[in-house]
Design an enzyme around this catalytic site. Structure first.
Site, PDB file in Angstrom:
ATOM      1  N   LYS A  42       9.740  -0.773  22.714  1.00 11.88           N
ATOM      2  CA  LYS A  42       9.634   0.560  23.313  1.00 11.88           C
ATOM      3  C   LYS A  42      10.150   0.481  24.744  1.00 11.88           C
ATOM      4  O   LYS A  42       9.577  -0.212  25.579  1.00 11.88           O
ATOM      5  CB  LYS A  42       8.198   1.088  23.285  1.00 11.88           C
ATOM      6  CG  LYS A  42       8.127   2.526  23.773  1.00 11.88           C
ATOM      7  CD  LYS A  42       6.728   3.064  23.810  1.00 11.88           C
ATOM      8  CE  LYS A  42       6.752   4.547  24.177  1.00 11.88           C
ATOM      9  NZ  LYS A  42       7.559   4.819  25.392  1.00 11.88           N
ATOM     10  N   ASP A  44      11.134   1.850  28.491  1.00  9.81           N
ATOM     11  CA  ASP A  44      10.625   2.788  29.487  1.00  9.81           C
ATOM     12  C   ASP A  44      11.807   3.458  30.178  1.00  9.81           C
ATOM     13  O   ASP A  44      12.293   2.995  31.209  1.00  9.81           O
ATOM     14  CB  ASP A  44       9.755   2.055  30.513  1.00  9.81           C
ATOM     15  CG  ASP A  44       9.048   3.020  31.453  1.00  9.81           C
ATOM     16  OD1 ASP A  44       8.946   4.213  31.109  1.00  9.81           O
ATOM     17  OD2 ASP A  44       8.620   2.586  32.534  1.00  9.81           O
ATOM     18  N   GLU A 187       7.667  -1.709  27.378  1.00  7.54           N
ATOM     19  CA  GLU A 187       6.460  -0.897  27.481  1.00  7.54           C
ATOM     20  C   GLU A 187       5.532  -1.077  26.286  1.00  7.54           C
ATOM     21  O   GLU A 187       4.356  -0.749  26.353  1.00  7.54           O
ATOM     22  CB  GLU A 187       6.879   0.568  27.600  1.00  7.54           C
ATOM     23  CG  GLU A 187       5.827   1.497  28.135  1.00  7.54           C
ATOM     24  CD  GLU A 187       6.330   2.930  28.236  1.00  7.54           C
ATOM     25  OE1 GLU A 187       5.689   3.708  28.953  1.00  7.54           O
ATOM     26  OE2 GLU A 187       7.331   3.259  27.589  1.00  7.54           O
TER      27      GLU A 187
END
Length: 326
Positions: A42, A44, A187
């Site tokens: 994931k 950011d 993240e």
């Protein structure tokens, strides 16, 4: 929305307007179910839908529907790699810090900048990276195809350049992906069902984002007043961490505070006012009420910025057992 073709254009772009599919927040799928899931890092950054009509140009559209093409000129050459193929791709624009880890604070300096001279200068100083992770259209719609098939199509395009890439995914091994994401400074992890179609604009349980959170004890050194119904009460508290050189300001925390906790804090802070900042570094906020650094709170954060501020701080609780009375 997809930008309107300029003067002299032959007509509307050959691809449809496709809004990004959204994920729900939750834990990783249970171990026995993970065989049916893909796991990605994931990032950011800022979500972008990439529209390539096949003529060598590129149009970037944000999640809010704004045209971001002019803000990231270094991504333009990607259009040449897609020449001859009408395509719509999904991805995330990030700016890496000196260690190579995505830094949203650095990205904010690039977002919304439209002046050509300034964007050209920023492209040299803070170049973005476009992380591509889905394809929704390639000379025809692909949204109904399963995730696994779309990812194979995306990998087959061979897209690679100085400012864009197509990272792989891990199928069936959520914990391995989680450890790799944290090691890489990401993240968290995105879990996507291998059989899932692409649902434009839909927040679907077929996509699950799991974020890393760190628990941190901070010292309250002041507060700012809330607005509206929160007038007179703390809208946010100023958090610091004790270091050998003194108390260092690391950010303001307002998310997660209940009305009851705000009233309690107002009462506690009213008896320990201070006429100066207790922090050794500057606090770039207006309307601050300083307080003696006696109260300790527990917060959760998703990480740290390059400037030493906490990212996405959320209030958890006051820690009376750790209150500084010295």
């Amino acid at each position: 929305m997809v930008p309107t073709p300029g003067p002299g254009a032959a007509g509307p772009p050959p691809y449809p307007v496709i809004r990004p599919m959204l994920a729900v927040l939750g834990p990783l799928p249970p171990g026995p179910e993970q065989a049916g899931w893909a796991f990605e890092g994931k990032w950011d950054g800022a979500r972008c839908v990439v529209n390539a009509p096949g003529d060598g140009t590129l149009h970037l559209v944000t999640r809010a529907g704004n045209d971001a093409t002019a803000s990231y000129p270094e991504l333009g050459p990607l259009g040449e790699q897609l020449r001859g193929r009408a395509a719509v791709l999904d991805g995330e624009v990030v700016v890496p810090d000196p260690t190579g880890r995505p830094d949203f604070g650095l990205l904010q300096r690039r977002m919304g900048v439209l002046n050509p001279r300034r964007t050209a200068r920023l492209a040299m100083e803070l170049p973005v990276q476009l992380v591509l992770f889905d394809v929704m259209y390639l000379d025809g719609p692909l949204t109904a195809a399963p995730y696994e098939e779309r990812r194979a199509v995306l990998a087959g395009l061979g897209l690679a350049g100085p400012n864009w890439s197509v990272p792989g995914y891990v199928a069936g091994h959520g914990q391995r992906a989680w450890e790799a994401a944290l090691h890489g400074g990401l993240e968290g992890v995105m879990a996507k069902r291998l059989s899932s179609p692409y649902l434009p604009g839909v927040r679907s349980t077929d996509w699950v984002k799991t974020k890393y959170q760190e628990t941190l004890d901070v010292v309250i050194g002041g507060w700012t007043e809330g607005r509206g119904a929160l007038g007179g009460l703390p809208g946010s508290v100023l958090a610091g961490v004790a270091e050998p050189g003194g108390l260092r300001f690391v950010g303001a925390v307002g998310s997660g505070l209940s009305d009851h906790e705000r009233r309690d804090l107002a009462q506690y802070l009213s008896v320990i006012p201070l006429d100066r900042s207790p922090f050794v570094n500057p606090v770039d906020l207006a309307g601050v009420h300083w307080a003696e650094p006696r109260l300790v709170a527990e917060i959760t954060v998703s990480g740290w910025t390059a400037a030493g501020r906490v990212r996405h701080p959320v209030w958890h609780r006051l820690r009376p057992d750790l209150t500084r009375l010295d």
